[in-house]
Design a protein around this motif. Sequence first.
Motif, PDB file in Angstrom:
ATOM      1  N   TYR A  96       2.938   2.579  -9.765  1.00 39.37           N
ATOM      2  CA  TYR A  96       1.765   3.583 -10.180  1.00 39.37           C
ATOM      3  C   TYR A  96       1.870   4.938  -9.591  1.00 39.37           C
ATOM      4  O   TYR A  96       2.216   4.977  -8.249  1.00 39.37           O
ATOM      5  N   LYS A 136       0.821  -1.316   0.076  1.00 37.38           N
ATOM      6  CA  LYS A 136      -0.080   0.020  -0.140  1.00 37.38           C
ATOM      7  C   LYS A 136       0.745   1.189  -0.020  1.00 37.38           C
ATOM      8  O   LYS A 136       0.440   2.388  -0.503  1.00 37.38           O
ATOM      9  N   ALA A 166      -5.989   5.539 -12.331  1.00 30.33           N
ATOM     10  CA  ALA A 166      -7.337   5.336 -11.940  1.00 30.33           C
ATOM     11  C   ALA A 166      -7.426   4.349 -10.627  1.00 30.33           C
ATOM     12  O   ALA A 166      -6.716   3.201 -10.832  1.00 30.33           O
ATOM     13  N   LYS A 167      -8.422   4.312  -9.743  1.00 34.63           N
ATOM     14  CA  LYS A 167      -8.606   3.531  -8.836  1.00 34.63           C
ATOM     15  C   LYS A 167      -8.898   2.235  -9.289  1.00 34.63           C
ATOM     16  O   LYS A 167      -8.603   0.905  -8.832  1.00 34.63           O
ATOM     17  N   GLU A 204      -0.189   8.759  -8.677  1.00 40.09           N
ATOM     18  CA  GLU A 204      -1.445   9.479  -8.343  1.00 40.09           C
ATOM     19  C   GLU A 204      -2.271   9.650  -9.615  1.00 40.09           C
ATOM     20  O   GLU A 204      -3.552   9.944  -9.336  1.00 40.09           O
ATOM     21  N   VAL A 251      -5.850   0.353 -10.555  1.00 39.26           N
ATOM     22  CA  VAL A 251      -4.894  -0.036  -9.472  1.00 39.26           C
ATOM     23  C   VAL A 251      -5.351  -1.480  -8.910  1.00 39.26           C
ATOM     24  O   VAL A 251      -4.768  -2.136  -8.619  1.00 39.26           O
ATOM     25  N   GLU A 252      -6.739  -1.439  -8.786  1.00 39.49           N
ATOM     26  CA  GLU A 252      -7.353  -2.560  -8.221  1.00 39.49           C
ATOM     27  C   GLU A 252      -7.172  -3.803  -9.181  1.00 39.49           C
ATOM     28  O   GLU A 252      -7.007  -4.931  -8.628  1.00 39.49           O
TER      29      GLU A 252
END
Length: 216
Positions: A136, A115, A141-142, A138, A145-146
Amino acid sequence: MASRTSDKNSRQNRIAEMRRVEKARDRRNKIIAISVSAAVVAGLIGFGSWVIIEQKQKDKDAVAARKAPVDGEKTWDAKKLGRNHVETPVKYEMNPPVGGDHNPRWMNCNGDVYKNAIPEVNAVHSLEHGAVWVTYNEKAAKADVETLAGKVGKTPYTLMSPDKEQAGTIMLSAWGKQLTVDKADDPRVAQFFTKYVQGPQTPEPGAACTNGLGEK
Protein backbone atom coordinates in the motif's frame (compact mmCIF):
# COMPACT_ATOMS: atom_id res chain seq x y z
CA MET A 1 -63.66 -63.04 61.22
CA ALA A 2 -65.37 -61.54 58.22
CA SER A 3 -64.06 -58.09 59.23
CA ARG A 4 -60.46 -59.33 59.33
CA THR A 5 -60.88 -60.93 55.92
CA SER A 6 -62.31 -57.70 54.58
CA ASP A 7 -59.43 -55.64 56.01
CA LYS A 8 -56.90 -58.06 54.53
CA ASN A 9 -58.52 -57.87 51.10
CA SER A 10 -58.68 -54.10 51.31
CA ARG A 11 -54.99 -53.90 52.20
CA GLN A 12 -54.08 -56.24 49.34
CA ASN A 13 -56.16 -54.16 46.96
CA ARG A 14 -54.39 -50.97 48.07
CA ILE A 15 -50.99 -52.62 47.62
CA ALA A 16 -52.00 -53.91 44.20
CA GLU A 17 -53.23 -50.42 43.22
CA MET A 18 -49.98 -48.83 44.47
CA ARG A 19 -47.97 -51.33 42.43
CA ARG A 20 -50.12 -50.65 39.38
CA VAL A 21 -49.62 -46.90 39.75
CA GLU A 22 -45.89 -47.38 40.26
CA LYS A 23 -45.60 -49.57 37.15
CA ALA A 24 -47.60 -47.04 35.15
CA ARG A 25 -45.30 -44.25 36.36
CA ASP A 26 -42.22 -46.32 35.46
CA ARG A 27 -43.62 -46.97 31.97
CA ARG A 28 -44.41 -43.26 31.55
CA ASN A 29 -40.92 -42.24 32.69
CA LYS A 30 -39.34 -44.74 30.29
CA ILE A 31 -41.46 -43.43 27.43
CA ILE A 32 -40.46 -39.85 28.28
CA ALA A 33 -36.77 -40.81 28.56
CA ILE A 34 -36.88 -42.64 25.22
CA SER A 35 -38.70 -39.74 23.59
CA VAL A 36 -36.21 -37.18 24.93
CA SER A 37 -33.27 -39.35 23.89
CA ALA A 38 -34.75 -39.79 20.42
CA ALA A 39 -35.30 -36.03 20.16
CA VAL A 40 -31.72 -35.33 21.26
CA VAL A 41 -30.32 -37.88 18.81
CA ALA A 42 -32.50 -36.50 16.02
CA GLY A 43 -31.34 -33.00 16.90
CA LEU A 44 -27.71 -34.02 16.86
CA ILE A 45 -28.15 -35.82 13.56
CA GLY A 46 -29.96 -32.81 12.15
CA PHE A 47 -27.28 -30.41 13.41
CA GLY A 48 -24.54 -32.69 12.12
CA SER A 49 -26.22 -32.86 8.74
CA TRP A 50 -26.55 -29.07 8.70
CA VAL A 51 -22.86 -28.65 9.53
CA ILE A 52 -21.90 -31.09 6.78
CA ILE A 53 -24.15 -29.32 4.28
CA GLU A 54 -22.77 -25.92 5.31
CA GLN A 55 -19.18 -27.16 4.98
CA LYS A 56 -19.90 -28.68 1.58
CA GLN A 57 -21.40 -25.37 0.47
CA LYS A 58 -18.35 -23.49 1.75
CA ASP A 59 -16.09 -25.91 -0.11
CA LYS A 60 -18.13 -25.41 -3.28
CA ASP A 61 -17.95 -21.64 -2.85
CA ALA A 62 -14.18 -21.81 -2.33
CA VAL A 63 -13.75 -23.95 -5.46
CA ALA A 64 -15.93 -21.53 -7.43
CA ALA A 65 -13.91 -18.57 -6.12
CA ARG A 66 -10.67 -20.26 -7.16
CA LYS A 67 -11.99 -20.93 -10.66
CA ALA A 68 -13.63 -17.57 -11.23
CA PRO A 69 -11.43 -14.83 -12.71
CA VAL A 70 -10.67 -11.87 -10.47
CA ASP A 71 -12.11 -8.81 -12.18
CA GLY A 72 -9.40 -6.30 -13.03
CA GLU A 73 -6.39 -8.47 -12.23
CA LYS A 74 -3.29 -8.34 -14.40
CA THR A 75 -1.54 -11.52 -15.49
CA TRP A 76 2.00 -12.18 -16.68
CA ASP A 77 3.17 -15.31 -18.46
CA ALA A 78 4.68 -17.36 -15.63
CA LYS A 79 6.94 -19.21 -18.10
CA LYS A 80 8.62 -15.94 -19.00
CA LEU A 81 9.28 -14.90 -15.40
CA GLY A 82 12.81 -15.80 -14.36
CA ARG A 83 13.33 -18.01 -11.33
CA ASN A 84 17.09 -17.89 -10.91
CA HIS A 85 18.62 -17.29 -7.50
CA VAL A 86 20.91 -14.27 -7.69
CA GLU A 87 22.89 -12.25 -5.18
CA THR A 88 22.83 -9.09 -7.33
CA PRO A 89 20.10 -6.42 -7.63
CA VAL A 90 17.27 -7.20 -10.04
CA LYS A 91 15.36 -4.67 -12.15
CA TYR A 92 11.73 -5.74 -12.41
CA GLU A 93 9.35 -4.64 -15.17
CA MET A 94 6.46 -4.09 -12.74
CA ASN A 95 6.13 -2.55 -9.28
CA PRO A 96 5.61 -4.38 -7.03
CA PRO A 97 7.16 -7.31 -8.89
CA VAL A 98 5.14 -10.48 -9.41
CA GLY A 99 8.01 -12.77 -10.33
CA GLY A 100 11.47 -12.97 -11.81
CA ASP A 101 14.97 -13.75 -10.63
CA HIS A 102 15.32 -13.26 -6.90
CA ASN A 103 17.49 -13.57 -3.83
CA PRO A 104 18.05 -17.10 -2.46
CA ARG A 105 16.50 -16.00 0.83
CA TRP A 106 12.75 -15.39 1.05
CA MET A 107 10.91 -12.89 3.24
CA ASN A 108 9.06 -14.49 6.12
CA CYS A 109 5.46 -14.76 4.92
CA ASN A 110 3.60 -16.56 7.67
CA GLY A 111 1.13 -13.72 8.09
CA ASP A 112 3.99 -11.24 8.55
CA VAL A 113 3.10 -7.53 8.57
CA TYR A 114 6.11 -5.28 7.97
CA LYS A 115 6.05 -1.64 9.04
CA ASN A 116 8.73 -0.62 6.55
CA ALA A 117 9.43 -1.33 2.89
CA ILE A 118 11.05 -4.71 2.29
CA PRO A 119 13.56 -5.88 -0.34
CA GLU A 120 11.78 -6.84 -3.54
CA VAL A 121 14.27 -9.59 -4.35
CA ASN A 122 13.35 -11.40 -1.13
CA ALA A 123 9.60 -10.78 -1.41
CA VAL A 124 9.56 -12.27 -4.91
CA HIS A 125 11.03 -15.46 -3.48
CA SER A 126 8.04 -15.56 -1.10
CA LEU A 127 5.70 -15.31 -4.08
CA GLU A 128 7.49 -18.29 -5.60
CA HIS A 129 6.51 -20.23 -2.47
CA GLY A 130 2.84 -19.37 -2.98
CA ALA A 131 2.50 -16.24 -0.86
CA VAL A 132 0.25 -13.27 -1.53
CA TRP A 133 2.00 -9.94 -0.95
CA VAL A 134 -0.14 -6.95 0.09
CA THR A 135 1.38 -3.51 -0.45
CA TYR A 136 0.00 0.00 0.00
CA ASN A 137 1.08 3.59 -0.51
CA GLU A 138 0.40 6.82 1.38
CA LYS A 139 -3.07 7.17 -0.18
CA ALA A 140 -4.35 4.17 1.76
CA ALA A 141 -6.61 5.04 4.68
CA LYS A 142 -5.34 4.07 8.12
CA ALA A 143 -8.46 1.98 8.76
CA ASP A 144 -7.90 0.06 5.53
CA VAL A 145 -4.27 -0.60 6.42
CA GLU A 146 -5.34 -1.92 9.82
CA THR A 147 -8.04 -4.13 8.26
CA LEU A 148 -5.58 -5.61 5.79
CA ALA A 149 -2.99 -6.13 8.51
CA GLY A 150 -5.55 -8.08 10.51
CA LYS A 151 -6.40 -10.26 7.52
CA VAL A 152 -2.75 -10.90 6.68
CA GLY A 153 -1.88 -11.55 10.30
CA LYS A 154 -4.21 -14.54 10.50
CA THR A 155 -3.43 -15.95 7.05
CA PRO A 156 -0.36 -18.17 6.51
CA TYR A 157 1.51 -17.62 3.25
CA THR A 158 0.82 -13.88 3.18
CA LEU A 159 2.89 -10.79 3.92
CA MET A 160 2.30 -7.06 3.90
CA SER A 161 4.46 -3.96 3.60
CA PRO A 162 4.29 -0.30 2.53
CA ASP A 163 5.48 0.75 -0.92
CA LYS A 164 5.62 4.51 -1.56
CA GLU A 165 6.59 4.02 -5.21
CA GLN A 166 3.66 1.88 -6.35
CA ALA A 167 0.97 3.44 -8.51
CA GLY A 168 -2.08 1.86 -6.88
CA THR A 169 -3.41 2.65 -3.41
CA ILE A 170 -3.55 -1.01 -2.38
CA MET A 171 -2.02 -3.77 -4.48
CA LEU A 172 -2.09 -7.54 -4.08
CA SER A 173 0.57 -9.61 -5.79
CA ALA A 174 1.02 -13.33 -6.35
CA TRP A 175 3.37 -15.10 -8.75
CA GLY A 176 2.36 -13.75 -12.18
CA LYS A 177 -0.80 -12.08 -10.80
CA GLN A 178 -1.61 -8.60 -9.50
CA LEU A 179 -4.70 -6.69 -8.43
CA THR A 180 -5.14 -3.01 -7.55
CA VAL A 181 -7.95 -1.79 -5.28
CA ASP A 182 -8.76 1.42 -3.43
CA LYS A 183 -10.36 0.00 -0.29
CA ALA A 184 -9.79 -2.98 1.98
CA ASP A 185 -13.45 -3.99 1.86
CA ASP A 186 -13.36 -4.54 -1.90
CA PRO A 187 -14.73 -8.11 -2.28
CA ARG A 188 -11.97 -8.89 -4.78
CA VAL A 189 -9.44 -8.80 -1.93
CA ALA A 190 -10.97 -11.90 -0.33
CA GLN A 191 -11.29 -13.53 -3.76
CA PHE A 192 -7.63 -12.88 -4.54
CA PHE A 193 -6.59 -14.43 -1.22
CA THR A 194 -8.81 -17.47 -1.76
CA LYS A 195 -7.55 -18.01 -5.27
CA TYR A 196 -3.84 -17.33 -4.93
CA VAL A 197 -2.67 -18.14 -1.38
CA GLN A 198 -0.90 -21.41 -2.23
CA GLY A 199 -2.89 -21.27 -5.46
CA PRO A 200 -2.34 -23.01 -8.79
CA GLN A 201 0.07 -20.29 -9.93
CA THR A 202 2.57 -21.29 -7.21
CA PRO A 203 5.88 -22.56 -8.67
CA GLU A 204 6.94 -24.19 -5.38
CA PRO A 205 3.79 -25.09 -3.41
CA GLY A 206 4.38 -25.96 0.22
CA ALA A 207 7.85 -24.40 0.36
CA ALA A 208 8.72 -22.62 3.60
CA CYS A 209 7.41 -19.21 4.58
CA THR A 210 9.33 -19.10 7.86
CA ASN A 211 13.03 -19.08 8.77
CA GLY A 212 13.66 -16.57 6.02
CA LEU A 213 14.40 -12.84 6.20
CA GLY A 214 12.46 -10.82 8.76
CA GLU A 215 12.19 -7.16 9.64
CA LYS A 216 15.28 -5.82 11.40
